[in-house]
Design an enzyme around this catalytic site. Sequence first.
Site, mmCIF file in Angstrom:
data_model
loop_
_atom_site.group_PDB
_atom_site.id
_atom_site.type_symbol
_atom_site.label_atom_id
_atom_site.label_comp_id
_atom_site.label_asym_id
_atom_site.label_seq_id
_atom_site.Cartn_x
_atom_site.Cartn_y
_atom_site.Cartn_z
ATOM 1 N N ASP A 10 30.598 41.029 -46.766
ATOM 2 C CA ASP A 10 31.517 40.585 -45.735
ATOM 3 C C ASP A 10 30.792 39.443 -44.997
ATOM 4 O OD1 ASP A 10 33.669 40.921 -43.748
ATOM 5 O OD2 ASP A 10 32.060 41.665 -42.475
ATOM 6 N N LEU A 11 31.525 38.619 -44.275
ATOM 7 C CA LEU A 11 30.865 37.493 -43.598
ATOM 8 C C LEU A 11 30.575 37.806 -42.125
ATOM 9 C CD1 LEU A 11 29.905 34.529 -43.573
ATOM 10 C CD2 LEU A 11 32.255 33.870 -43.055
ATOM 11 N N ASP A 12 31.671 37.897 -41.338
ATOM 12 C CA ASP A 12 31.514 38.098 -39.896
ATOM 13 C C ASP A 12 30.901 39.461 -39.630
ATOM 14 O OD1 ASP A 12 32.729 35.669 -39.380
ATOM 15 O OD2 ASP A 12 34.730 36.519 -39.199
ATOM 16 N N THR A 18 29.568 36.105 -35.968
ATOM 17 C CA THR A 18 30.626 35.245 -35.415
ATOM 18 C C THR A 18 31.581 36.029 -34.520
ATOM 19 O OG1 THR A 18 31.586 35.543 -37.566
ATOM 20 C CG2 THR A 18 30.717 33.362 -37.090
ATOM 21 N N LYS A 46 37.600 43.595 -35.619
ATOM 22 C CA LYS A 46 36.645 43.293 -36.699
ATOM 23 C C LYS A 46 37.280 43.528 -38.072
ATOM 24 C CE LYS A 46 32.352 43.653 -34.210
ATOM 25 N NZ LYS A 46 31.107 44.376 -33.991
ATOM 26 N N GLY A 47 37.209 42.528 -38.919
ATOM 27 C CA GLY A 47 37.754 42.638 -40.277
ATOM 28 C C GLY A 47 39.265 42.482 -40.346
ATOM 29 N N ARG A 50 43.639 36.962 -38.886
ATOM 30 C CA ARG A 50 43.970 36.212 -37.667
ATOM 31 C C ARG A 50 45.328 36.631 -37.109
ATOM 32 N NH1 ARG A 50 43.713 30.043 -38.654
ATOM 33 N NH2 ARG A 50 41.831 30.775 -39.714
ATOM 34 N N SER A 115 35.560 38.272 -47.546
ATOM 35 C CA SER A 115 35.832 38.167 -46.102
ATOM 36 C C SER A 115 37.309 37.954 -45.822
ATOM 37 C CB SER A 115 35.026 36.981 -45.549
ATOM 38 O OG SER A 115 35.491 36.603 -44.276
ATOM 39 N N ALA A 116 37.761 38.453 -44.669
ATOM 40 C CA ALA A 116 39.143 38.220 -44.239
ATOM 41 C C ALA A 116 39.315 36.824 -43.647
ATOM 42 C CB ALA A 116 39.530 39.257 -43.191
ATOM 43 N N SER A 117 38.209 36.145 -43.389
ATOM 44 C CA SER A 117 38.286 34.875 -42.653
ATOM 45 C C SER A 117 38.772 33.710 -43.505
ATOM 46 C CB SER A 117 36.908 34.526 -42.092
ATOM 47 O OG SER A 117 36.957 33.257 -41.486
ATOM 48 N N ASN A 119 38.103 30.810 -42.472
ATOM 49 C CA ASN A 119 37.085 29.802 -42.152
ATOM 50 C C ASN A 119 35.782 30.045 -42.914
ATOM 51 O OD1 ASN A 119 38.543 28.357 -39.994
ATOM 52 N ND2 ASN A 119 38.414 30.307 -38.929
ATOM 53 N N LYS A 146 42.143 44.101 -45.337
ATOM 54 C CA LYS A 146 41.402 45.360 -45.304
ATOM 55 C C LYS A 146 42.168 46.313 -44.379
ATOM 56 C CE LYS A 146 37.229 42.521 -45.593
ATOM 57 N NZ LYS A 146 36.059 41.978 -44.887
ATOM 58 N N GLU A 170 29.519 45.937 -45.377
ATOM 59 C CA GLU A 170 30.595 45.760 -44.386
ATOM 60 C C GLU A 170 30.193 46.236 -42.997
ATOM 61 O OE1 GLU A 170 33.449 45.006 -43.196
ATOM 62 O OE2 GLU A 170 34.434 44.064 -44.869
ATOM 63 N N ASP A 171 30.631 45.491 -41.968
ATOM 64 C CA ASP A 171 30.365 45.940 -40.588
ATOM 65 C C ASP A 171 31.594 46.573 -39.940
ATOM 66 O OD1 ASP A 171 31.790 43.439 -40.369
ATOM 67 O OD2 ASP A 171 31.251 43.428 -38.248
HETATM 68 P P1 B16 Z 1 39.702 33.740 -39.278
HETATM 69 P P2 B16 Z 1 35.213 39.306 -41.971
HETATM 70 C C1 B16 Z 1 37.111 38.633 -40.198
HETATM 71 O O1 B16 Z 1 36.019 38.285 -40.991
HETATM 72 C C2 B16 Z 1 36.688 38.909 -38.754
HETATM 73 O O2 B16 Z 1 35.912 40.093 -38.688
HETATM 74 C C3 B16 Z 1 37.891 39.060 -37.882
HETATM 75 O O3 B16 Z 1 37.496 39.258 -36.537
HETATM 76 C C4 B16 Z 1 38.745 37.802 -37.994
HETATM 77 O O4 B16 Z 1 39.928 37.899 -37.214
HETATM 78 C C5 B16 Z 1 39.116 37.588 -39.472
HETATM 79 O O5 B16 Z 1 37.945 37.466 -40.230
HETATM 80 C C6 B16 Z 1 39.940 36.333 -39.666
HETATM 81 O O6 B16 Z 1 39.164 35.238 -39.348
HETATM 82 O O7 B16 Z 1 40.506 33.593 -38.019
HETATM 83 O O8 B16 Z 1 38.425 32.944 -39.293
HETATM 84 O O9 B16 Z 1 40.549 33.505 -40.500
HETATM 85 O O10 B16 Z 1 34.533 40.277 -41.063
HETATM 86 O O11 B16 Z 1 36.225 39.922 -42.909
HETATM 87 O O12 B16 Z 1 34.237 38.374 -42.654
HETATM 88 MG MG MG Z 2 33.054 41.773 -40.708
#
Ligand code: B16
Ligand code: MG
Length: 222
Positions: A10-12, A18, A46-47, A50, A115-117, A119, A146, A170-171
């Site tokens: 996972d990233l964040d 972040t 978390k996870g 957006r 990652s869900a992000s 970015n 997730k 995963e966190d």
């Molecule tokens: P973004 P992960 C998740 O990343 C974050 O934990 C979560 O807080 C955030 O809303 C989500 O990514 C979406 O991120 O706005 O950058 O697309 O923990 O799955 O790496």
């Molecule tokens: Mg995370």
Amino acid sequence: MPSIRACIFDLDGVIVDTAKYHFIAWRRLANELGFDFNEEDNEKLKGVSRVDSLNLILKWGGVQLTDVEKTEWAAKKNEWYLEYVKQMPASEILEGVLPFLEDLQANNIKIVLGSASKNATTILKQIGIIDMFDAIIDGTKTTKGKPDPQVFQLGAKAVNVSPNECIVFEDAEKGVQAANAGGFHSIGVGSPEVLSHADYVISGFENLTPADIFQKIATESV
Ligand code: B16
Ligand code: MG
């Protein structure tokens, strides 16, 4: 036990913290809409994607917006978030992560991002480690968030490895649930109380080697 051929990160909250920047940006959004929320509430984001995070926050504040307004606020939040992230130095990579990744590379174990992000690639480039990844699955490539295991399933498929040959780090509780649902080995990164469903929980990667983790996983599955 099958041998481990890939690690999915996972990233964040696992590679970089972040969450603090997400919190500042989401809180600014809430404040501009006339309410506030605290760090305990932030844990629940978390996870979470957006759009799902925005819906949760609006619910906490009792604010109703049209779909068009939601899109506009989500874009604003992302702009604010990126202002912080784009200044993030490589020194923000969490302690021990880099040597752990280097050890995996030296042992020909695939390194995957899950990652869900949306970015994720921006962040990995910013901290200078994007080239270490054999595959990157992020919020731009998934249709289910997730705790659905899709993000990790796509990651395993991208490097041609089956879930029981993969460890997911995963966190977030939802991330651990996703890993378990997909039949992956799950390592929680953080507190054992929050991540009680993980096969094993670590506080971080400092002074930890892949061999330590593989041994834990082998012991767990006896
Ligand atoms: P973004 P992960 C998740 O990343 C974050 O934990 C979560 O807080 C955030 O809303 C989500 O990514 C979406 O991120 O706005 O950058 O697309 O923990 O799955 O790496
Ligand atoms: Mg995370």
